[in-house]
Design a protein around this motif. Sequence first.
Motif, short mmCIF file in Angstrom:
data_model
loop_
_atom_site.label_atom_id
_atom_site.label_comp_id
_atom_site.label_asym_id
_atom_site.label_seq_id
_atom_site.Cartn_x
_atom_site.Cartn_y
_atom_site.Cartn_z
N GLY A 207 0.79 -1.22 0.00
CA GLY A 207 0.00 0.00 0.00
C GLY A 207 0.82 1.27 0.00
O GLY A 207 0.31 2.33 0.37
N TRP A 208 2.07 1.21 -0.42
CA TRP A 208 2.91 2.40 -0.46
C TRP A 208 2.60 3.24 -1.69
O TRP A 208 2.13 2.72 -2.71
N PRO A 209 2.91 4.53 -1.66
CA PRO A 209 2.75 5.37 -2.86
C PRO A 209 3.67 4.87 -3.97
O PRO A 209 4.68 4.20 -3.73
N TRP A 210 3.32 5.24 -5.21
CA TRP A 210 4.08 4.71 -6.35
C TRP A 210 5.54 5.13 -6.31
O TRP A 210 6.44 4.35 -6.66
N LEU A 211 5.82 6.35 -5.84
CA LEU A 211 7.20 6.82 -5.80
C LEU A 211 8.00 6.08 -4.73
O LEU A 211 9.15 5.67 -4.96
N ALA A 212 7.37 5.86 -3.57
CA ALA A 212 8.06 5.11 -2.52
C ALA A 212 8.29 3.67 -2.97
O ALA A 212 9.35 3.07 -2.67
#
Length: 657
Positions: A108-113
Amino acid sequence: MGIATDIVLIVLAALIGGMVAQRLGLPLIIGYILAGVAVSPHAGVLVVSNVHDINLLSEIGVALLLFALGLEFSLRELQPVRRIALVGTPIQMALTIAYGWGIGWYLGWPWLASLWLGTLMAFSSTMVILKTLANQGWMGTLSSRVMIGMLIVQDLAVVPPMIILPKLGDPATGLAMLGVATAKACAFMAAMILLGTRFLPWILARVAKSGSRELFLLAVTAIGLGVGYTTYLAGLSLAFGAFVAGMVLSESDHGHQALSDIVPLRDLFGLLFFVSVGMLLEPRFLLEHLETILVLVFAVGMGKGMIFFFIARIFGYGNVIPLAVGLGLFQIGEFALVLAKVGLEAGAISQEIHALVLSTAVVTMILTPLISGQTARLYALQRRRFRSEPLYSVNLPREGLHRHIVVVGCGRVGMQLALVLQKLGGPFVLVDLDQRRIELAKNASLPVIFGDAAQRLVLKAARVAHADMVLITTPGLAVALGVIRQVLAMNRACRIVVRASDVSHMPLFREAGAVGVIHPEFEAGLEFVRQALLHQQLPSATIQKVSDTIRQDIYGPLWHGALTWPTLEQLRISQPQFDLEWIPLQRATPLADISLRRGKIRETTGASVVGVMRDGTLVVNPDADFVLHQNDVIAVIGTPTACQNLRRLAKSGSSHP
C-alpha cells in the motif's frame, strides 16, 4: 568538547563492534552499524549528541568510498564474465526494481516510494560479499568472479539514480529539471575526459616527484573531494564527482599508489557513515514493526535470490554457480543505504519507509554469511534430486579411474604433486573448487574435476571407492576433516595423507583416520636448521640426531603400533644406504618363523634380503640362520620382477611362486 567527544565515542564503539563482528565471522560493517545503534539517541546509554554533524561528516565517507571505487574500476576485470556483468546485471536490476515496486504496491505504499524500494533492492553489498567470499575460501572461483563482475556494474549504476530519483520527488521540476541534471552530468563527464585526464594525473605526478608521502596523500584526497565539491556546486552529487575523479586517476601511472594511500582514510570516514546508518536504526521501531520487516526480508531474499539464480542460468552458467550467485547476492547493499539517505533528504520517502528499508538491509547483510555458507549443502541436495547435470571435469582418462590417487587441491602443493605424478605416468585425478586453478590444470593437461571434495557426489565422480590413496593438500582444518570423513565412508581401505597448517591439527587428522600428516612449514623450518648446522660444519651424525629428535617431538605422538615413529625414521635413514625396497611380512605369511636358509627366498624369488627391521631395531646383512617373524619389515634388493615375487610371497595366505 562537542563533536570531538562524539567522534571519540564513535571510534571506540566501532572498535568494539568490529571486534565482536569479526569474532562472530560477520563483516566489519555489521559491527559498525550495530555500534551506531548502541550510541544513537534511541539507545539512551552513551549517546552521541551531534547526530546531524556526524551525518555531515559521513558524507565525506560516501565520497571517499566512491572515489576509491573509481580508482579500483577497470574494464579488464569484467572480461572473463563481461556478458553476464554488462548485460545480465542491467536485466537483473530492471527485474528487481519491478519486483520491488510490486512489493511496495502490495504493502500500500505510494508509487514513488515503491519505485524507491525497488531501486534500493536492486543493489547488493560489495563489502559484505567480498568479506564473505574471503572467509569461505571462494575467492578466485568462477562463482566469485561472476558475483564480483555483477557487483562492479551495480556499483557503477548507483550514480544515475542519485541524479534522477530525487528529481522525481518534486513534480514541479518535471522532465525539464531531469533533463538539466542529465545534461550537467554529461557536460561534467566530457570535461573530465578532455581536461581531467590530462590535468589531474599531471598534478599527481608533480606531487609524487617531491618524494613526500604526506603531500601525495593530501593531493589524492584533495583531488577526490575537490572534484566532488565542484560537482556539488554545479547541482550534482558530491559522490558522483568523487567517483569520476577516481576513474580518471585509475588510468594514470600513480593510480595504484593513490588507491593504496586513500584506503585507510576511506575506511575511517566510511566507518562514520556506517555508524551514522546505525544511528538511524531504532530498536523500538524494529520491535514494533518486526512482522513487516520479516516479511520484507523474506520477500527480498527469496525474490532477489531467484532473479540472480535464473539470470546466471540464462547466461549459460551451470553446476553450483547459479545457486552460489543467488544465495550470495540476495541482500540489500551499502550503496542502497547511501541512496536511501538521499531519498530521505529529498523527501521522496518517509521516515517510516526509510527505517523499514534500513532495518531490512541490515538484517539481510547479517544473514548473508549464514545463507551463503549453505551453498555447498544445498547444491548437494540439488544434485541428489536432479541428476541430469554432470560435474565439470576435463582430461579424465577414457578407460576410467582405478587404483588411482586423488589429489585434493590445485594450489602450489597440489599442482607440483600432480605434475610429478604426470611425469611418472601413474593414474591420478585432481579435485578443486577454484575455477582459476581448474583452468591452470586444464592448460597443463592434468585430469581435474571441479567441485567441493567434502561432498560425496564430487568424490563419487573422482571414483574414490576405487582409489588407492587420497592426498589432501588444502590447509583448511574443517575442509580436510570433512574430506577424510567422506572418503573413509566410501572406501575404508583408502590411505589418506593430509597437509596440516598447524601442529595442533595433526592429532585431529590422525584420529579422523589419516595414515600420514605433513606439516610443510615445520619441514621448511627443519631444513633451515639443517642448513644452518651444515654451515657451522657440525658432524653429519650430530645434525641427523638433532633432526631426528625434533621430528620425534612432532610426529612421534601420532604413531602407534608395530611401525612406531623411530621405526619409520630408521627406515628413512637407512634407505639411502641401499638400492632396495622395504616389504612388510603380513600375518600368516609362509616366511614367518623360518630361517632365511630354510625359506630359500633367493632361490624361489630371485631377491636377496639385506636387512630386517624388527621392533625399531635394524639388523643389517642377516646370516642364513636368521629367523623371520610376523610384522618384520625386510629390506630386499633385486630386479623389479624378483621384488614383485617376494611381495606376493610376503602377503597373508600366499604360497611360494
